[in-house]
Design an enzyme around this catalytic site. Structure first.
Site, PDB file in Angstrom:
ATOM      1  N   ARG B 123       0.599  -1.176   0.330  1.00 13.09           N
ATOM      2  CA  ARG B 123      -0.024   0.052   0.157  1.00 13.09           C
ATOM      3  C   ARG B 123       0.989   1.093   0.078  1.00 13.09           C
ATOM      4  O   ARG B 123       0.101   1.994   0.471  1.00 13.09           O
ATOM      5  CB  ARG B 123      -1.063   0.546   1.099  1.00 13.09           C
ATOM      6  CG  ARG B 123      -1.963  -1.062   1.058  1.00 13.09           C
ATOM      7  CD  ARG B 123      -2.575  -1.053   2.516  1.00 13.09           C
ATOM      8  NE  ARG B 123      -3.858  -1.547   2.481  1.00 13.09           N
ATOM      9  CZ  ARG B 123      -3.371  -2.866   3.172  1.00 13.09           C
ATOM     10  NH1 ARG B 123      -2.301  -2.415   4.274  1.00 13.09           N
ATOM     11  NH2 ARG B 123      -4.162  -4.170   3.378  1.00 13.09           N
ATOM     12  N   LYS B 145       2.703  11.390 -10.579  1.00 14.89           N
ATOM     13  CA  LYS B 145       1.675  10.808 -11.621  1.00 14.89           C
ATOM     14  C   LYS B 145       2.448   9.161 -11.643  1.00 14.89           C
ATOM     15  O   LYS B 145       3.451   9.078 -11.985  1.00 14.89           O
ATOM     16  CB  LYS B 145       1.175  11.259 -12.967  1.00 14.89           C
ATOM     17  CG  LYS B 145      -0.109  12.456 -12.462  1.00 14.89           C
ATOM     18  CD  LYS B 145      -0.355  12.343 -14.409  1.00 14.89           C
ATOM     19  CE  LYS B 145      -1.631  13.533 -13.703  1.00 14.89           C
ATOM     20  NZ  LYS B 145      -1.987  14.421 -15.243  1.00 14.89           N
ATOM     21  N   GLU B 187       7.316  19.058 -25.011  1.00 22.16           N
ATOM     22  CA  GLU B 187       6.986  19.282 -23.730  1.00 22.16           C
ATOM     23  C   GLU B 187       8.186  20.517 -23.287  1.00 22.16           C
ATOM     24  O   GLU B 187       7.382  21.589 -22.629  1.00 22.16           O
ATOM     25  CB  GLU B 187       7.305  18.181 -22.411  1.00 22.16           C
ATOM     26  CG  GLU B 187       7.020  16.931 -22.332  1.00 22.16           C
ATOM     27  CD  GLU B 187       5.282  16.685 -22.413  1.00 22.16           C
ATOM     28  OE1 GLU B 187       5.133  17.268 -21.080  1.00 22.16           O
ATOM     29  OE2 GLU B 187       5.061  15.936 -22.953  1.00 22.16           O
ATOM     30  N   LYS B 229       6.997  22.375 -13.419  1.00 23.24           N
ATOM     31  CA  LYS B 229       5.997  21.200 -12.961  1.00 23.24           C
ATOM     32  C   LYS B 229       5.602  21.264 -11.400  1.00 23.24           C
ATOM     33  O   LYS B 229       5.098  21.623 -11.025  1.00 23.24           O
ATOM     34  CB  LYS B 229       7.168  20.174 -13.711  1.00 23.24           C
ATOM     35  CG  LYS B 229       6.505  18.970 -12.744  1.00 23.24           C
ATOM     36  CD  LYS B 229       5.180  19.055 -14.530  1.00 23.24           C
ATOM     37  CE  LYS B 229       4.227  17.287 -13.772  1.00 23.24           C
ATOM     38  NZ  LYS B 229       4.489  16.491 -14.526  1.00 23.24           N
ATOM     39  N   GLU B 239      -4.392  17.151  -9.798  1.00 24.99           N
ATOM     40  CA  GLU B 239      -5.116  17.675 -10.985  1.00 24.99           C
ATOM     41  C   GLU B 239      -6.423  17.788 -10.245  1.00 24.99           C
ATOM     42  O   GLU B 239      -7.659  17.877 -11.343  1.00 24.99           O
ATOM     43  CB  GLU B 239      -4.970  16.268 -11.566  1.00 24.99           C
ATOM     44  CG  GLU B 239      -5.138  16.980 -13.653  1.00 24.99           C
ATOM     45  CD  GLU B 239      -4.272  16.388 -14.453  1.00 24.99           C
ATOM     46  OE1 GLU B 239      -3.294  16.094 -13.918  1.00 24.99           O
ATOM     47  OE2 GLU B 239      -5.582  16.031 -15.386  1.00 24.99           O
ATOM     48  N   ARG B 243      -3.566  21.738 -12.381  1.00 22.16           N
ATOM     49  CA  ARG B 243      -2.234  20.643 -12.851  1.00 22.16           C
ATOM     50  C   ARG B 243      -2.645  20.957 -14.142  1.00 22.16           C
ATOM     51  O   ARG B 243      -2.240  20.191 -15.150  1.00 22.16           O
ATOM     52  CB  ARG B 243      -2.569  19.591 -12.562  1.00 22.16           C
ATOM     53  CG  ARG B 243      -1.426  18.257 -13.137  1.00 22.16           C
ATOM     54  CD  ARG B 243      -1.387  18.378 -11.408  1.00 22.16           C
ATOM     55  NE  ARG B 243      -0.217  16.945 -12.241  1.00 22.16           N
ATOM     56  CZ  ARG B 243       0.647  15.985 -11.019  1.00 22.16           C
ATOM     57  NH1 ARG B 243       0.661  15.686 -10.524  1.00 22.16           N
ATOM     58  NH2 ARG B 243       1.706  15.297 -11.927  1.00 22.16           N
ATOM     59  N   ASN B 247      -1.377  19.398 -19.742  1.00 28.21           N
ATOM     60  CA  ASN B 247      -2.024  18.537 -20.150  1.00 28.21           C
ATOM     61  C   ASN B 247      -1.871  18.974 -22.032  1.00 28.21           C
ATOM     62  O   ASN B 247      -2.873  18.549 -23.037  1.00 28.21           O
ATOM     63  CB  ASN B 247      -3.358  17.745 -19.996  1.00 28.21           C
ATOM     64  CG  ASN B 247      -3.482  16.515 -18.300  1.00 28.21           C
ATOM     65  OD1 ASN B 247      -2.529  16.155 -18.967  1.00 28.21           O
ATOM     66  ND2 ASN B 247      -4.199  16.860 -18.430  1.00 28.21           N
ATOM     67  N   HIS B 250      -1.783  17.557 -24.546  1.00 28.26           N
ATOM     68  CA  HIS B 250      -2.374  15.531 -25.186  1.00 28.26           C
ATOM     69  C   HIS B 250      -3.642  15.858 -25.397  1.00 28.26           C
ATOM     70  O   HIS B 250      -3.634  14.628 -25.312  1.00 28.26           O
ATOM     71  CB  HIS B 250      -1.955  15.350 -23.076  1.00 28.26           C
ATOM     72  CG  HIS B 250      -0.905  15.829 -23.048  1.00 28.26           C
ATOM     73  ND1 HIS B 250       0.388  17.038 -23.272  1.00 28.26           N
ATOM     74  CD2 HIS B 250       0.298  14.912 -22.623  1.00 28.26           C
ATOM     75  CE1 HIS B 250       1.234  16.337 -22.461  1.00 28.26           C
ATOM     76  NE2 HIS B 250       1.592  15.432 -22.614  1.00 28.26           N
ATOM     77  N   HIS B 254      -2.317  12.717 -27.108  1.00 28.07           N
ATOM     78  CA  HIS B 254      -3.209  10.875 -26.773  1.00 28.07           C
ATOM     79  C   HIS B 254      -3.635  10.033 -27.836  1.00 28.07           C
ATOM     80  O   HIS B 254      -3.491   9.076 -28.495  1.00 28.07           O
ATOM     81  CB  HIS B 254      -4.163  11.298 -25.578  1.00 28.07           C
ATOM     82  CG  HIS B 254      -2.527  11.329 -24.184  1.00 28.07           C
ATOM     83  ND1 HIS B 254      -3.505  11.226 -22.633  1.00 28.07           N
ATOM     84  CD2 HIS B 254      -1.531  10.911 -23.760  1.00 28.07           C
ATOM     85  CE1 HIS B 254      -2.060  11.731 -22.125  1.00 28.07           C
ATOM     86  NE2 HIS B 254      -1.027  11.306 -22.676  1.00 28.07           N
ATOM     87  N   HIS B 267       5.895  10.036 -28.442  1.00 23.83           N
ATOM     88  CA  HIS B 267       4.898  10.317 -27.360  1.00 23.83           C
ATOM     89  C   HIS B 267       4.525  11.986 -27.723  1.00 23.83           C
ATOM     90  O   HIS B 267       4.611  12.599 -27.970  1.00 23.83           O
ATOM     91  CB  HIS B 267       5.191  10.391 -25.709  1.00 23.83           C
ATOM     92  CG  HIS B 267       4.140  11.213 -24.820  1.00 23.83           C
ATOM     93  ND1 HIS B 267       2.946  11.317 -24.864  1.00 23.83           N
ATOM     94  CD2 HIS B 267       4.814  12.542 -24.008  1.00 23.83           C
ATOM     95  CE1 HIS B 267       2.490  12.030 -23.545  1.00 23.83           C
ATOM     96  NE2 HIS B 267       3.919  12.922 -22.957  1.00 23.83           N
TER      97      HIS B 267
END
Lengths: 364, 364
Positions: B123, B145, B187, B229, B239, B243, B247, B250, B254, B267
């Site tokens: 955990r 992330k 990026e 960042k 997010e 945040r 993206n 993105h 994506h 990417h």
């Protein structure tokens, strides 16, 4: 109907009452679910679903939700990465979004898996627990522990993910197999020993300790256990300290389950044996009285939970399994030990010979 | 050496400097790791490990850690549940405890997977990111992330799990393949557009935009990106709002990766195309100026990133892939759109025909 608040961030309610399962849609609205996405994936298993899913789904629809159903094979041996994948696949098929919810209408196994799926799908979506076993009602549905088993160890893979709502309907216990009811009594007794002396005394005063108790008594017992769990989790969400006492009976319990390949004892039975071992150790270390230990043994016996380990079980295997436990810190096995009825402490330094004697004691 | 603090709970440092990889043991001690368990699982892949693991492992040993190594197959196609299982298996084999650490000495793919393994083993155990690609340095190693891919979608399974330390050593970029360096520039340009106009101007002023820049310039650029960042993540760890601007590029990026089965564009290349689409949309919606959009296009071209979608790519497939995106809210595709160089907003209501025109624009 009773409401207990689990004071984590954000806080969430445990709603306890007969028939609450058929008002789930309204209860979910009350906690703000459904505002951005109406989708709900209800995870269950075939028997539970046959009894309880239709009306629960209707309640969701009536509240404007768009429910989907997934039925998983029941049993601990399906608490695997492969079954988890089925939940992910359903989440994808139904295109669950970040604000969609998962509902675990289930016992602890599917509850833990659904919780872990909710914790990790899109990095976390809302979760609702509708526990259908006594064990899940008093323990696993509350507090945010989620996970699956690794082929070589229980619950090794998991996450903390608090539900947004826990809805406990004691009436669903009507269809619970007797052994499942009995096994949960180990956790009920646990709360009496570590947290709530009144609960312990109430259990002692009952004529018998089984499902024949009146519904109001059963509901009161569930309430006390859920309250104990909520209080402990509210003080220590992620097991940094106090929460460890909930593992009372679990240190040796998990080891017993592991070395018997989860085939001889179920979770509660192994925990009952673990409680007996912890009681023995606590007496040996002069932490609590032999008289209180006797009261614990009597209660476990009254619940018709096992009090003996098979003599064929090798103590060396148990020792190895203990070392593999999640709760090991710097190689030291941690035991939760009672100090009085209603009070427990965490002890890192139990001498190995004392552990040996506790195991031997359970085998004679 | 520079230190940036990511102000989440608990806060953690990004330590940036040439040679920091060989002082990792001391840096890990500085953040309190190793006090309860000396075990560290260093996850890497064969090429990276050959270049950088020996001295890093020595540094860990010198600081009193007990390091173990795991090498994973490199590449996005191994970002799967099966590879994740290898990390779990190693964690079990080395008996990692709750206070043991995982170190990702890797680019973004293994970094995300190691992060997810650290998030979910017992955990959650401590995580250290030692990014070895420019993309990981400026983006994926910072902010918590973590995740793996579902067979039908990238990063659908994951968790937020902040590292305890990010150690960025620009010198390791010496062995980065040129295409990997170039893809990260997408990026870098992103941060210029959404957050840091000075960075954007600095990139424009460089004679060429490739790895031939002087080490001090490269380090300054990495610093600006990591700072951007860190600032965004500090304001919005999970997010919930701000945040989302990270993206930028993105949403369509994506979708482009998905419909081309991750085989045509990597990417960063897909993100560059996504930025161009977002720029086009922002101009159409009168959010920003055609002149600024031109500056973005020029910078993307200067970085030798793609500016055209294959004409053979069906717009209908792209639309479907957009709908499957994690960022979909109540069926609405969310776009991050620039308002000025250094400023962006999240827009839920981009009209479908505008999206169509943006796609068509990239195909002509």
């Amino acid at each position: 109907m009773t409401v207990i608040t689990v004071a984590v961030h954000p806080p969430y309610p445990i709603v306890l009452g007969r028939g609450v399962r058929d008002r789930l849609g309204a209860e979910m609205q009350n906690v703000g679910l459904g505002r951005h996405s109406p989708k709900v994936l209800v995870v269950s298993h075939p028997t539970i679903a046959r009894h309880y899913a239709p009306r629960l789904l209707t309640s969701l629809q009536n509240a404007g939700f768009e429910p989907y159903e997934l039925r998983l094979p029941p049993g601990e041996r399906y608490k695997t990465a492969a079954t988890l994948q089925k939940i992910y696949d359903a989440a994808l098929a139904y295109r669950l979004e970040r604000s969609s919810a998962m509902v675990a209408l289930s016992g602890g196994v599917a509850g833990d898996m659904t919780g872990f799926a909710a914790a990790t799908w899109l990095r976390g979506i809302p979760l609702v627990q509708v526990p259908t076993s006594l064990l899940a009602m008093v323990d696993s549905a509350i507090g945010g522990k989620t996970g699956i088993n690794h082929p070589r160890g229980k619950n090794l893979i998991g996450a903390f993910h608090q539900p947004r709502l826990v809805a406990i309907d004691p009436d669903v216990l009507a269809t619970l197999p007797p052994r499942e009811f009995r096994t949960a009594l180990a956790e009920v007794i646990k709360y009496g020993v570590i947290w709530d002396a009144d609960l312990f005394a109430q259990l002692e005063a009952l004529p018998t300790l089984d499902r024949r108790m009146p519904p109001a008594v059963l509901e009161a017992i569930i309430y006390k256990c859920a309250l104990a769990k909520a209080q402990v989790v509210s003080q220590d969400e992620k097991e940094g300290g106090l929460r460890a006492i909930l593992n009372y009976g679990h240190t040796l319990g998990h080891a017993i389950e592991a070395v018997t390949q989860y085939r001889v004892f179920n979770h509660g039975e192994a925990v009952a044996l673990g409680c007996l071992a912890a009681g023995f150790i606590a007496v040996e270390l002069s932490l609590w009285s032999a008289a209180d230990n006797q009261r614990q043994t009597a209660l476990i016996r009254k619940a018709k939970l096992p009090t003996r380990l098979p003599a064929t079980l090798a103590a060396a295997d148990l020792r190895l399994a203990l070392q593999a436990d999640k709760k090991v810190m710097a190689g030291q096995v941690r035991f939760v030990l009672p100090k009085a009825i209603g009070q427990a402490v965490v002890v890192d330094q139990v001498p190995a010979p004392t552990i040996e004697r506790a195991i031997a004691h359970l085998q004679t």
